[in-house]
Design a protein around this motif. Structure first.
Motif, PDB file in Angstrom:
ATOM      1  N   HIS A 232       0.844  -1.190   0.000  1.00 23.38           N
ATOM      2  CA  HIS A 232       0.000   0.000   0.000  1.00 23.38           C
ATOM      3  C   HIS A 232       0.873   1.230   0.000  1.00 23.38           C
ATOM      4  O   HIS A 232       2.077   1.153   0.288  1.00 23.38           O
ATOM      5  N   ASP A 234       0.699   5.172   1.836  1.00 22.21           N
ATOM      6  CA  ASP A 234      -0.072   5.862   2.872  1.00 22.21           C
ATOM      7  C   ASP A 234      -0.862   6.991   2.224  1.00 22.21           C
ATOM      8  O   ASP A 234      -0.465   7.523   1.187  1.00 22.21           O
ATOM      9  N   HIS A 297       4.767   0.184   0.009  1.00 21.18           N
ATOM     10  CA  HIS A 297       5.571  -0.546   0.984  1.00 21.18           C
ATOM     11  C   HIS A 297       4.742  -1.666   1.586  1.00 21.18           C
ATOM     12  O   HIS A 297       3.521  -1.718   1.427  1.00 21.18           O
TER      13      HIS A 297
HETATM   14 FE   LIG Z   1       2.167   2.452   5.485  1.00 19.87          FE
END
Ligand SMILES: [Fe+2]
Ligand SMILES: CC(C)(COP(=O)(O)OP(=O)(O)OC[C@H]1O[C@@H](n2cnc3c(N)ncnc32)[C@H](O)[C@@H]1OP(=O)(O)O)[C@@H](O)C(=O)NCCC(=O)NCCSC(=O)/C=C/c1ccc(O)c(O)c1
Ligand SMILES: O=C(O)CCC(=O)C(=O)O
Length: 365
Positions: A232, A234, A297
């Motif tokens: 994903h 952020d 990540h």
């Molecule tokens: Fe994250």
């Protein structure tokens, strides 16, 4: 007495609803992860491939003690453009404050399921405090080997009354100490976007809301079959992540192979004592019109030890409209993203399973 796994007629009920989490599952002493946790092969981390990465492909470590030196500002902007990830050392948050927040994390997750389940989606007295497991269990086809507590900051007063007593003081102290670091990083990053002053409006857009998460990854019997956190990016502007000394966070990177072709691989972020990991999130990628990169990540599960991490997500306010900044477009650059309401972006993210960088499509023109 805790049930044995064969007696768990409804695993979701035990893990999600009753608040036992994966920690409760790990403590029963299961020998194999339940089927719900088995990830499709393409989502598992190929540890062999990860180890093949050239050793010069290491994300930057930036020393903030020479703050004021132009080189420090440049290296922050360079890292945000090239990697989307970097670590900072000598940043001013004391080791004691960071250790206290780690201890508080262990204290919260060591509480009984009954205590923790006061904060599940069904039971929490506020949607600013949520204890849960995996990412979005109702939307995921395979679950993640992670429990979390997520606290949205509105004011010290609200936090004092609503946040769990096991960790609220340490969380607040850590957030307070991280404040000047966040401001410095934002000021540095803005220089390359032609933003000369962080006025009230910019301050809201860049750091108007904050969320602190406590991630707990219990030791896992089959780490190779599952994942701690799936791929994903952020949705924050910036994330400051405190990790313990276990390791397991991998970042997507590009490198050139022996034939000169660009290949993608996963680079490990090694734990460095006293360091904070910084990464760019989607909202800053959008506001910088793609100049700063919000990079994918993931976290692997660990077969021998529990791991914890504590990210602070620095975000726009939910009511802010986000889009490429006027200063960035002044040079005649074409906008790649449209204006979106940040709370709509947040909802879109939380209502689906992790899926790499797909959330960003929501804001693409
Ligand atoms: Fe994250
Ligand atoms: C203001 C609030 C806190 C509440 O929204 P509001 O519309 O008032 O009420 P609501 O819709 O009932 O809020 C509950 C929502 O919480 C959100 N939510 C869902 N899962 C989570 C979660 N894991 N943690 C926190 N909140 C969550 C969902 O939007 C909920 O909706 P639903 O699941 O009930 O349908 C928030 O949703 C919002 O708009 N926040 C904006 C700022 C913000 O917090 N942005 C997110 C930054 S977090 C970020 O960047 C990354 C987070 C992340 C990454 C990887 C992980 O593995 C992970 O677990 C988390
Ligand atoms: O645990 C980690 O190292 C990273 C967690 C993460 O990516 C997140 O919470 O968004």
């Amino acid at each position: 007495m805790a049930p044995i796994v064969s007696e768990l007629s409804n695993l979701t009920d035990f893990v999600v609803k009753k608040g036992n989490g994966v920690k409760g599952l790990a403590e029963i002493g299961i020998e194999r992860v339940p089927d719900q946790y088995i990830q499709p092969i393409k989502e598992r981390m190929d540890m062999h491939q990860a180890l093949q990465m050239p050793s010069d492909l290491a994300i930057p470590v930036i020393d903030m003690s020479k703050w004021g030196d132009r080189k420090v500002v440049d290296s922050i902007c360079d890292a945000a453009e090239k990697w989307g990830f970097f670590q900072i050392i000598n940043h001013g948050v004391s080791v004691e404050v960071m250790e206290n927040v780690k201890t508080a994390t262990v204290r919260f997750f060591s509480s009984t399921a009954e205590e923790k389940s006061k904060y599940t989606k069904e039971n929490s007295p506020t949607n600013h405090v949520r204890y849960g497991t995996s990412f979005a269990p109702e939307a995921e086809s395979s679950l993640e080997w992670k429990d979390y507590l997520s606290l949205f900051f509105t004011s010290e007063e609200d936090a004092s009354t609503l946040w769990p007593p096991q960790c609220k003081d340490e969380a607040l102290e850590y957030m307070k100490n991280a404040e000047p670091v966040i401001r410095k990083l934002m000021e540095a990053l803005m220089t390359r976007l032609n933003v000369t002053e962080i006025n009230e409006n910019k301050s809201s857009l860049l750091m108007g809301s904050k969320r602190i998460n406590f991630n707990y990854y219990p030791k896992c019997p089959n780490p190779e079959l599952t994942i701690g956190v799936g791929r994903h990016s952020d949705i924050s502007n910036l994330t400051l992540l405190l990790q313990d000394d276990i390791g397991g966070l991998y970042v997507r990177a590009h490198c050139t192979d022996a034939n000169g072709s660009i290949v993608q691989n996963w680079v490990h972020i090694p734990p460095i004592s006293g360091a904070l990991v910084i990464n760019v999130g989607d909202a800053l990628q959008i506001m910088s019109n793609g100049r700063y990169k919000s990079v994918e990540h993931r976290v692997v599960a660990n077969g021998s030890k529990d791991r914890l991490s504590v990210p602070i997500f620095v975000n726009p306010r939910p009511s802010d409209a986000i889009g490429p900044l006027a200063e960035v477009l002044e040079t005649g650059e074409r906008a790649v993203y449209k204006q979106v309401l940040y709370s709509d972006y947040t909802k879109h993210f939380f209502n689906k399973a992790h899926d790499g960088k797909k959330t960003l499509d929501f804001a693409k023109i």
